[in-house]
Write a protein that holds these residues in place. Structure first.
Motif: not given
Length: 169
Positions: A41-53, A155-164
């Motif tokens: 699904a790359r590229p992502y326009a926003t971090a929220e797009d990445l988290y939603a994916a 899913g929560k852990i993945n979001r934290i790790r993706l944010a980093r």
């Protein structure tokens, strides 16, 4: 005023070669299916797009894929040497008294025996006592219910790790 440019950390992730992006995603989650879906699904326009994916990919994981993802996590209180993410996330157990650590070990083993996988909880910000209480409570769950709780926690852990992963320079 809202910026339309992609944050630099996310732009860096979007620009990684496929093998490097897969390696980075694998650091966040051990599920190959999850990582392939995010990569596709790359590229992502926003971090929220990445988290939603990430959330969508997590929701679609098969039981086998979910077990693969959970297998990438050490038991609470026993992060693998050289795994700074787990050590950071489980810091609530680092300074716990020996009695609590021993109790957590017993509970982890009972959980793993009952459900066939590691006890998974988004440990960030939780105390050792909170994690112990959570495993005690969740030991009473039916396997199907527990699998879905573990999926949510993952899913929560993945979001934290993706944010980093995509945070700004």
């Amino acid at each position: 005023m809202t910026s339309t440019s992609t944050p630099s950390g996310l732009a860096r992730f979007n620009a990684l070669e496929e093998h490097a992006a897969l390696a980075a995603l694998h650091e966040a989650c051990a599920s190959r299916a999850w990582a392939r879906r995010l990569l596709a699904a790359r590229p992502y326009a926003t971090a929220e797009d990445l988290y939603a994916a990430s959330d969508a990919a997590m929701a679609d994981l098969t039981t086998e894929d979910l077990h693969e993802a959970m297998a990438g996590h050490p038991p609470i209180g026993r992060p693998e040497p050289g795994d700074p993410a787990s050590a950071r996330e489980q810091s609530g157990m680092a300074g716990a008294p020996d009695g609590l650590k021993a109790e957590m070990l017993e509970l982890n083993l009972a959980y793993q025996e009952k459900f066939g996988h590691v006890f998974l909880i988004c440990a960030t910000g939780r105390t050792g006592e909170q994690m112990r209480d959570a495993v005690k409570e969740r030991l009473g769950n039916a396997p199907e219910q527990e699998r879905e709780i573990a999926r949510t926690e993952l899913g929560k852990i993945n979001r934290i790790r993706l944010a980093r992963l995509v945070e700004e320079d």
